[in-house]
Design an enzyme around this catalytic site. Structure first.
Site, mmCIF file in Angstrom:
data_model
loop_
_atom_site.group_PDB
_atom_site.id
_atom_site.type_symbol
_atom_site.label_atom_id
_atom_site.label_comp_id
_atom_site.label_asym_id
_atom_site.label_seq_id
_atom_site.Cartn_x
_atom_site.Cartn_y
_atom_site.Cartn_z
ATOM 1 N N VAL A 63 30.639 73.807 -75.866
ATOM 2 C CA VAL A 63 30.818 72.713 -74.899
ATOM 3 C C VAL A 63 30.438 71.354 -75.494
ATOM 4 O O VAL A 63 30.778 70.325 -74.922
ATOM 5 C CB VAL A 63 30.037 72.966 -73.588
ATOM 6 N N ASN A 89 27.216 75.888 -66.929
ATOM 7 C CA ASN A 89 25.978 76.662 -67.070
ATOM 8 C C ASN A 89 25.403 76.607 -68.488
ATOM 9 O O ASN A 89 24.199 76.763 -68.663
ATOM 10 C CB ASN A 89 26.265 78.119 -66.674
ATOM 11 N N TYR A 154 14.813 68.300 -72.935
ATOM 12 C CA TYR A 154 15.445 69.165 -71.930
ATOM 13 C C TYR A 154 15.392 68.511 -70.536
ATOM 14 O O TYR A 154 16.402 68.473 -69.818
ATOM 15 C CB TYR A 154 14.715 70.505 -71.929
ATOM 16 N N ALA A 156 15.120 65.373 -69.820
ATOM 17 C CA ALA A 156 16.022 64.213 -69.791
ATOM 18 C C ALA A 156 17.465 64.666 -69.614
ATOM 19 O O ALA A 156 18.233 64.072 -68.842
ATOM 20 C CB ALA A 156 15.868 63.404 -71.078
ATOM 21 N N LYS A 158 18.519 67.387 -68.172
ATOM 22 C CA LYS A 158 18.734 67.974 -66.847
ATOM 23 C C LYS A 158 18.630 66.924 -65.742
ATOM 24 O O LYS A 158 19.273 67.054 -64.696
ATOM 25 C CB LYS A 158 17.753 69.127 -66.613
HETATM 26 P P1 NDP Z 1 20.174 81.679 -71.950
HETATM 27 O O1 NDP Z 1 19.439 81.102 -73.103
HETATM 28 O O2 NDP Z 1 19.873 83.065 -71.520
HETATM 29 O O3 NDP Z 1 21.758 81.570 -72.210
HETATM 30 C C1 NDP Z 1 22.294 80.357 -72.620
HETATM 31 C C2 NDP Z 1 23.783 80.415 -72.449
HETATM 32 O O4 NDP Z 1 24.314 79.132 -72.793
HETATM 33 C C3 NDP Z 1 24.426 81.445 -73.362
HETATM 34 O O5 NDP Z 1 25.439 82.096 -72.655
HETATM 35 C C4 NDP Z 1 25.008 80.593 -74.475
HETATM 36 O O6 NDP Z 1 26.194 81.105 -75.034
HETATM 37 C C5 NDP Z 1 25.353 79.315 -73.726
HETATM 38 N N1 NDP Z 1 25.477 78.181 -74.628
HETATM 39 C C6 NDP Z 1 24.518 77.566 -75.350
HETATM 40 N N2 NDP Z 1 25.041 76.577 -76.093
HETATM 41 C C7 NDP Z 1 26.387 76.581 -75.835
HETATM 42 C C8 NDP Z 1 27.467 75.795 -76.282
HETATM 43 N N3 NDP Z 1 27.295 74.787 -77.153
HETATM 44 N N4 NDP Z 1 28.706 76.077 -75.798
HETATM 45 C C9 NDP Z 1 28.903 77.077 -74.912
HETATM 46 N N5 NDP Z 1 27.912 77.860 -74.456
HETATM 47 C C10 NDP Z 1 26.664 77.609 -74.919
HETATM 48 O O7 NDP Z 1 19.948 80.648 -70.747
HETATM 49 P P2 NDP Z 1 19.851 80.894 -69.172
HETATM 50 O O8 NDP Z 1 20.865 81.875 -68.759
HETATM 51 O O9 NDP Z 1 18.444 81.104 -68.841
HETATM 52 O O10 NDP Z 1 20.245 79.426 -68.643
HETATM 53 C C11 NDP Z 1 21.505 79.098 -68.113
HETATM 54 C C12 NDP Z 1 21.455 77.694 -67.571
HETATM 55 O O11 NDP Z 1 20.434 77.601 -66.568
HETATM 56 C C13 NDP Z 1 21.089 76.644 -68.627
HETATM 57 O O12 NDP Z 1 21.802 75.457 -68.369
HETATM 58 C C14 NDP Z 1 19.613 76.433 -68.404
HETATM 59 O O13 NDP Z 1 19.192 75.176 -68.861
HETATM 60 C C15 NDP Z 1 19.528 76.572 -66.892
HETATM 61 N N6 NDP Z 1 18.189 76.894 -66.430
HETATM 62 C C16 NDP Z 1 17.579 78.080 -66.780
HETATM 63 C C17 NDP Z 1 16.299 78.350 -66.333
HETATM 64 C C18 NDP Z 1 15.575 79.608 -66.653
HETATM 65 O O14 NDP Z 1 14.424 79.746 -66.243
HETATM 66 N N7 NDP Z 1 16.165 80.578 -67.350
HETATM 67 C C19 NDP Z 1 15.575 77.379 -65.505
HETATM 68 C C20 NDP Z 1 16.306 76.186 -65.206
HETATM 69 C C21 NDP Z 1 17.565 75.970 -65.655
HETATM 70 P P3 NDP Z 1 26.273 81.994 -76.396
HETATM 71 O O15 NDP Z 1 25.241 83.090 -76.252
HETATM 72 O O16 NDP Z 1 27.674 82.501 -76.384
HETATM 73 O O17 NDP Z 1 26.007 81.072 -77.539
#
Ligand code: NDP
Length: 246
Positions: A63, A89, A154, A156, A158
Site C-alpha cells: 500500500v 487495515n 505510529y 502520528a 494513526k
Molecule cells: P499484524 O502485524 O498482525 O498484520 C499486519 C498486516 O498489515 C499484515 O496483513 C501485513 O501484510 C499488512 N501490511 C503491512 N505492511 C503492508 C504493506 N506495505 N502493504 C500491504 N499490507 C501490509 O497487525 P494487526 O492485524 O494487529 O493490525 C491491523 C491493523 O490494526 C493495523 O493498521 C494496526 O495498526 C491496527 N491496530 C492494531 C492493534 C492491535 O492491538 N493489534 C491496535 C490498534 C490498531 P503481509 O503479512 O502480507 O505483509
C-alpha cells in the site's frame, strides 16, 4: 448483511485484516484479499472465503506504492465488476523512544499507515463517486487518540488517519459515501505478541474490561460500518478497546 457487496481489505492475510475478510464473507460479501509479504496466508484466506461460497482473490500490492495501488484497484474492478467497501487495515509499527528513533522508521510507519490509506482512497474514490455509493473504513488506533510513549511515529500516523477520515467524510458525504475509522485498543495479533510478561500485564491492567481484545471484536465493528445498518454514520472514530480511551 453484506450480500452482493465486494470488499477490498488491505493486509488481509493475517491478523485483524484476515478476520475482517472472513467475517465479511460470512455476512455474504465477496472479498479481495490484499497482502504484501504473506502470499501463503492470503491464499488460505481466499480458500476460507471460497469454502463459504463467496468469491475471493488474493492480490499482492504494497500500500506504500501509489501506482501499484491504482493498478490493483483497476485490475480488481475488472475482475469483480465493482468494489463497494474499502478497508484500510494494512499497518506496521517501528516502536522506539524519540531519542533513539531512526528517521527511516518514522518514514516507514507514515508511508504504510497514513500514505497507504491515502493511496487506496485516492484510486477508489472516483469509482465510488460514479456508483454513488461506497464505504471506507480506516484502521486507526487508541495510540492515535491518546498518544503513546515509544510510538510517536505510529501515533502520528494513526492520528493522521483520523484527520484523513473526517476530511474525506466531509468531501464524500454528498455522494452517499461514508468514511469512518475504527480505533482498536490492545488486540491479540502478531503486532502485539512481542509484548509479554509484566509489560503485557501492565497494559491489560489499564483496560477497564481487564482483557485483551481479539480480531473478531474489531471485524464485527467493521462489518457493521460496512453494512446498510450504518448508512447514517460518517466521519466517526469508533473505539473497540475495552474502554481504554475513556
Ligand atoms: P499484524 O502485524 O498482525 O498484520 C499486519 C498486516 O498489515 C499484515 O496483513 C501485513 O501484510 C499488512 N501490511 C503491512 N505492511 C503492508 C504493506 N506495505 N502493504 C500491504 N499490507 C501490509 O497487525 P494487526 O492485524 O494487529 O493490525 C491491523 C491493523 O490494526 C493495523 O493498521 C494496526 O495498526 C491496527 N491496530 C492494531 C492493534 C492491535 O492491538 N493489534 C491496535 C490498534 C490498531 P503481509 O503479512 O502480507 O505483509
Amino acid at each position: 448483511m453484506l450480500e452482493g457487496k465486494v470488499a477490498l481489505v488491505t493486509g488481509a492475510g493475517r491478523g485483524i485484516g484476515r478476520e475482517i475478510a472472513l467475517t465479511f464473507a460470512g455476512y455474504g460479501a465477496d472479498v479481495i484479499v490484499n497482502y504484501n509479504g504473506s502470499a501463503q496466508k492470503a491464499a488460505e484466506v481466499v480458500a476460507g472465503i471460497e469454502s463459504m461460497g463467496r468469491k475471493a482473490a488474493a492480490v499482492q500490492c504494497s500500500v506504500e506504492d501509489y501506482e501499484a495501488c491504482g493498478k490493483m484497484i483497476n485490475e480488481m474492478l475488472a475482475l469483480f465488476g465493482h468494489i463497494d467497501i474499502l478497508v484500510n487495515n494494512a499497518g506496521i509499527t517501528r516502536d522506539n523512544l524519540m531519542v533513539k528513533m531512526p528517521e527511516e522508521d518514522f518514514d516507514a510507519v507514515i508511508a504504510t499507515n497514513l500514505k497507504g490509506t491515502f493511496n487506496t482512497i485516492r484510486h477508489i474514490y472516483r469509482p465510488f463517486i460514479k456508483q454513488r455509493s461506497g464505504r471506507i473504513i480506516n484502521l486507526s488506533s487508541v495510540s492515535g487518540l491518546l498518544g503513546n510513549a515509544g510510538q510517536s511515529n505510529y501515533a502520528a500516523s494513526k492520528a493522521g488517519v483520523i484527520g484523513l477520515t473526517k476530511s474525506m467524510a466531509k468531501e464524500l458525504a454528498s455522494r452517499n459515501i461514508t468514511v469512518n475509522a475504527v480505533a482498536p485498543g490492545y488486540i491479540e495479533t502478531d503486532m502485539t505478541q512481542a509484548m509479554s510478561g509484566p509489560a503485557k500485564e501492565a497494559v491489560i491492567g489499564q483496560i477497564p474490561l481487564k482483557r485483551a481484545g481479539n480480531a473478531k471484536d474489531v471485524a464485527e465493528m467493521a462489518a457493521f460500518l460496512a453494512s446498510d445498518k450504518a448508512s447514517y454514520i460518517t466521519g466517526q472514530v469508533i473505539s473497540v478497546d475495552g474502554g481504554m480511551a475513556i
